[in-house]
Scaffold this motif. Sequence first.
Motif, PDB file in Angstrom:
ATOM      1  N   MET A   1       0.843  -1.192   0.000  1.00 14.73           N
ATOM      2  CA  MET A   1       0.000   0.000   0.000  1.00 14.73           C
ATOM      3  C   MET A   1       0.883   1.249   0.000  1.00 14.73           C
ATOM      4  O   MET A   1       1.862   1.323   0.720  1.00 14.73           O
ATOM      5  CB  MET A   1      -0.895  -0.018   1.238  1.00 14.73           C
ATOM      6  CG  MET A   1      -1.876   1.111   1.272  1.00 14.73           C
ATOM      7  SD  MET A   1      -3.095   0.840   2.549  1.00 14.73           S
ATOM      8  CE  MET A   1      -2.780   2.236   3.568  1.00 14.73           C
ATOM      9  N   ILE A   2       0.528   2.198  -0.793  1.00 13.77           N
ATOM     10  CA  ILE A   2       1.286   3.454  -0.862  1.00 13.77           C
ATOM     11  C   ILE A   2       0.811   4.368   0.266  1.00 13.77           C
ATOM     12  O   ILE A   2      -0.378   4.564   0.460  1.00 13.77           O
ATOM     13  CB  ILE A   2       1.148   4.116  -2.249  1.00 13.77           C
ATOM     14  CG1 ILE A   2       2.090   5.301  -2.363  1.00 13.77           C
ATOM     15  CG2 ILE A   2      -0.258   4.510  -2.545  1.00 13.77           C
ATOM     16  CD1 ILE A   2       2.252   5.808  -3.772  1.00 13.77           C
ATOM     17  N   SER A   3       1.744   4.893   1.007  1.00 18.11           N
ATOM     18  CA  SER A   3       1.382   5.714   2.160  1.00 18.11           C
ATOM     19  C   SER A   3       1.255   7.182   1.758  1.00 18.11           C
ATOM     20  O   SER A   3       1.795   7.606   0.734  1.00 18.11           O
ATOM     21  CB  SER A   3       2.443   5.565   3.247  1.00 18.11           C
ATOM     22  OG  SER A   3       3.602   6.279   2.907  1.00 18.11           O
ATOM     23  N   PRO A   4       0.557   7.960   2.578  1.00 20.83           N
ATOM     24  CA  PRO A   4       0.481   9.404   2.307  1.00 20.83           C
ATOM     25  C   PRO A   4       1.869  10.056   2.279  1.00 20.83           C
ATOM     26  O   PRO A   4       2.089  11.019   1.550  1.00 20.83           O
ATOM     27  CB  PRO A   4      -0.347   9.944   3.469  1.00 20.83           C
ATOM     28  CG  PRO A   4      -1.119   8.778   3.975  1.00 20.83           C
ATOM     29  CD  PRO A   4      -0.268   7.576   3.709  1.00 20.83           C
ATOM     30  N   LEU A   5       2.800   9.508   3.047  1.00 18.44           N
ATOM     31  CA  LEU A   5       4.158  10.058   3.037  1.00 18.44           C
ATOM     32  C   LEU A   5       4.817   9.842   1.678  1.00 18.44           C
ATOM     33  O   LEU A   5       5.511  10.727   1.172  1.00 18.44           O
ATOM     34  CB  LEU A   5       5.005   9.419   4.138  1.00 18.44           C
ATOM     35  CG  LEU A   5       4.640   9.810   5.569  1.00 18.44           C
ATOM     36  CD1 LEU A   5       5.465   9.015   6.568  1.00 18.44           C
ATOM     37  CD2 LEU A   5       4.835  11.290   5.783  1.00 18.44           C
ATOM     38  N   ASP A   6       4.592   8.673   1.073  1.00 21.71           N
ATOM     39  CA  ASP A   6       5.164   8.406  -0.255  1.00 21.71           C
ATOM     40  C   ASP A   6       4.566   9.331  -1.307  1.00 21.71           C
ATOM     41  O   ASP A   6       5.272   9.830  -2.185  1.00 21.71           O
ATOM     42  CB  ASP A   6       4.923   6.949  -0.662  1.00 21.71           C
ATOM     43  CG  ASP A   6       5.688   5.957   0.190  1.00 21.71           C
ATOM     44  OD1 ASP A   6       6.738   6.337   0.746  1.00 21.71           O
ATOM     45  OD2 ASP A   6       5.228   4.811   0.314  1.00 21.71           O
ATOM     46  N   ILE A   7       3.256   9.543  -1.229  1.00 22.86           N
ATOM     47  CA  ILE A   7       2.588  10.417  -2.192  1.00 22.86           C
ATOM     48  C   ILE A   7       3.120  11.839  -2.072  1.00 22.86           C
ATOM     49  O   ILE A   7       3.479  12.474  -3.067  1.00 22.86           O
ATOM     50  CB  ILE A   7       1.058  10.391  -1.984  1.00 22.86           C
ATOM     51  CG1 ILE A   7       0.505   9.010  -2.309  1.00 22.86           C
ATOM     52  CG2 ILE A   7       0.372  11.455  -2.830  1.00 22.86           C
ATOM     53  CD1 ILE A   7      -0.945   8.815  -1.904  1.00 22.86           C
ATOM     54  N   SER A   8       3.184  12.343  -0.847  1.00 24.52           N
ATOM     55  CA  SER A   8       3.665  13.714  -0.637  1.00 24.52           C
ATOM     56  C   SER A   8       5.136  13.861  -0.994  1.00 24.52           C
ATOM     57  O   SER A   8       5.550  14.887  -1.537  1.00 24.52           O
ATOM     58  CB  SER A   8       3.422  14.145   0.808  1.00 24.52           C
ATOM     59  OG  SER A   8       2.046  14.289   1.025  1.00 24.52           O
ATOM     60  N   THR A   9       5.925  12.845  -0.706  1.00 22.63           N
ATOM     61  CA  THR A   9       7.346  12.901  -1.052  1.00 22.63           C
ATOM     62  C   THR A   9       7.532  12.964  -2.561  1.00 22.63           C
ATOM     63  O   THR A   9       8.361  13.739  -3.068  1.00 22.63           O
ATOM     64  CB  THR A   9       8.094  11.690  -0.472  1.00 22.63           C
ATOM     65  OG1 THR A   9       7.932  11.687   0.950  1.00 22.63           O
ATOM     66  CG2 THR A   9       9.567  11.731  -0.812  1.00 22.63           C
ATOM     67  N   SER A  10       6.756  12.172  -3.287  1.00 18.56           N
ATOM     68  CA  SER A  10       6.872  12.209  -4.750  1.00 18.56           C
ATOM     69  C   SER A  10       6.478  13.594  -5.276  1.00 18.56           C
ATOM     70  O   SER A  10       7.086  14.110  -6.210  1.00 18.56           O
ATOM     71  CB  SER A  10       6.025  11.120  -5.402  1.00 18.56           C
ATOM     72  OG  SER A  10       4.642  11.373  -5.272  1.00 18.56           O
ATOM     73  N   ALA A  11       5.476  14.215  -4.665  1.00 21.94           N
ATOM     74  CA  ALA A  11       5.048  15.555  -5.074  1.00 21.94           C
ATOM     75  C   ALA A  11       6.125  16.594  -4.738  1.00 21.94           C
ATOM     76  O   ALA A  11       6.344  17.528  -5.512  1.00 21.94           O
ATOM     77  CB  ALA A  11       3.730  15.916  -4.415  1.00 21.94           C
ATOM     78  N   LEU A  12       6.785  16.442  -3.584  1.00 21.80           N
ATOM     79  CA  LEU A  12       7.863  17.366  -3.222  1.00 21.80           C
ATOM     80  C   LEU A  12       8.994  17.307  -4.247  1.00 21.80           C
ATOM     81  O   LEU A  12       9.512  18.347  -4.674  1.00 21.80           O
ATOM     82  CB  LEU A  12       8.408  17.041  -1.830  1.00 21.80           C
ATOM     83  CG  LEU A  12       7.505  17.344  -0.641  1.00 21.80           C
ATOM     84  CD1 LEU A  12       8.142  16.838   0.655  1.00 21.80           C
ATOM     85  CD2 LEU A  12       7.221  18.825  -0.537  1.00 21.80           C
ATOM     86  N   VAL A  13       9.368  16.113  -4.642  1.00 23.97           N
ATOM     87  CA  VAL A  13      10.442  15.953  -5.624  1.00 23.97           C
ATOM     88  C   VAL A  13      10.023  16.571  -6.960  1.00 23.97           C
ATOM     89  O   VAL A  13      10.802  17.295  -7.596  1.00 23.97           O
ATOM     90  CB  VAL A  13      10.800  14.461  -5.797  1.00 23.97           C
ATOM     91  CG1 VAL A  13      11.734  14.245  -6.972  1.00 23.97           C
ATOM     92  CG2 VAL A  13      11.416  13.917  -4.513  1.00 23.97           C
ATOM     93  N   ALA A  14       8.789  16.326  -7.377  1.00 23.29           N
ATOM     94  CA  ALA A  14       8.305  16.860  -8.650  1.00 23.29           C
ATOM     95  C   ALA A  14       8.281  18.392  -8.632  1.00 23.29           C
ATOM     96  O   ALA A  14       8.710  19.041  -9.600  1.00 23.29           O
ATOM     97  CB  ALA A  14       6.910  16.306  -8.954  1.00 23.29           C
ATOM     98  N   GLN A  15       7.804  18.986  -7.546  1.00 27.30           N
ATOM     99  CA  GLN A  15       7.742  20.443  -7.466  1.00 27.30           C
ATOM    100  C   GLN A  15       9.134  21.060  -7.365  1.00 27.30           C
ATOM    101  O   GLN A  15       9.368  22.162  -7.864  1.00 27.30           O
ATOM    102  CB  GLN A  15       6.867  20.889  -6.287  1.00 27.30           C
ATOM    103  CG  GLN A  15       5.411  20.524  -6.437  1.00 27.30           C
ATOM    104  CD  GLN A  15       4.746  21.105  -7.672  1.00 27.30           C
ATOM    105  OE1 GLN A  15       5.155  22.124  -8.228  1.00 27.30           O
ATOM    106  NE2 GLN A  15       3.684  20.448  -8.123  1.00 27.30           N
ATOM    107  N   ARG A  16      10.072  20.338  -6.751  1.00 28.64           N
ATOM    108  CA  ARG A  16      11.454  20.837  -6.697  1.00 28.64           C
ATOM    109  C   ARG A  16      12.040  20.912  -8.100  1.00 28.64           C
ATOM    110  O   ARG A  16      12.682  21.903  -8.480  1.00 28.64           O
ATOM    111  CB  ARG A  16      12.320  19.947  -5.807  1.00 28.64           C
ATOM    112  CG  ARG A  16      13.764  20.423  -5.721  1.00 28.64           C
ATOM    113  CD  ARG A  16      14.626  19.503  -4.870  1.00 28.64           C
ATOM    114  NE  ARG A  16      14.490  18.108  -5.211  1.00 28.64           N
ATOM    115  CZ  ARG A  16      15.200  17.485  -6.164  1.00 28.64           C
ATOM    116  NH1 ARG A  16      16.077  18.146  -6.887  1.00 28.64           N
ATOM    117  NH2 ARG A  16      15.032  16.198  -6.394  1.00 28.64           N
ATOM    118  N   VAL A  17      11.813  19.878  -8.899  1.00 32.20           N
ATOM    119  CA  VAL A  17      12.295  19.887 -10.284  1.00 32.20           C
ATOM    120  C   VAL A  17      11.631  21.029 -11.058  1.00 32.20           C
ATOM    121  O   VAL A  17      12.278  21.734 -11.836  1.00 32.20           O
ATOM    122  CB  VAL A  17      12.035  18.526 -10.967  1.00 32.20           C
ATOM    123  CG1 VAL A  17      12.321  18.589 -12.457  1.00 32.20           C
ATOM    124  CG2 VAL A  17      12.869  17.441 -10.313  1.00 32.20           C
TER     125      VAL A  17
END
Length: 139
Positions: A1-17
């Motif tokens: 199961m994908i956790s909310p932390l994984d979802i938010s972390t992926s979004a943080l990386v995407a917004q940083r790029v």
Amino acid sequence: MISPLDISTSALVAQRVRLNTISGNIANMSTLKNEEGENKPYQPRFVVFKTDEDKAEGGAAGVKIDKVEIDQSEPKYRYQPDHPLAITEGKWKGYVAYPNIDMNEQFVDALEASRAYEANVGVIEVTKGMTRQTLSILA
């Protein structure tokens, strides 16, 4: 199961790029030559996101960078016949080609990306707080 932390972390990386790409566009607003030294203005970049299908379970999915594309629009031309990089022949004779970058658009995109970044940091903080509370109830 994908956790909310994984979802938010992926979004943080995407917004940083995305923010790095925007800052590169702003930094190169006056760049009139490409990497090869040709009289070709910088072409702005933009980030394309897509759903991270690799981790998707139960309807939850993160985000990842699909690609960083180069804007193929025409440069902005300014009439400057005395400029050393002025075009010497053809339709745009006497004009200098500048990157087609709108500072206001870049600032709005940067503001949007930073707000999305902040929202995801908030989600991480709430998730940590809920996890902490859950563990204190169970202990």
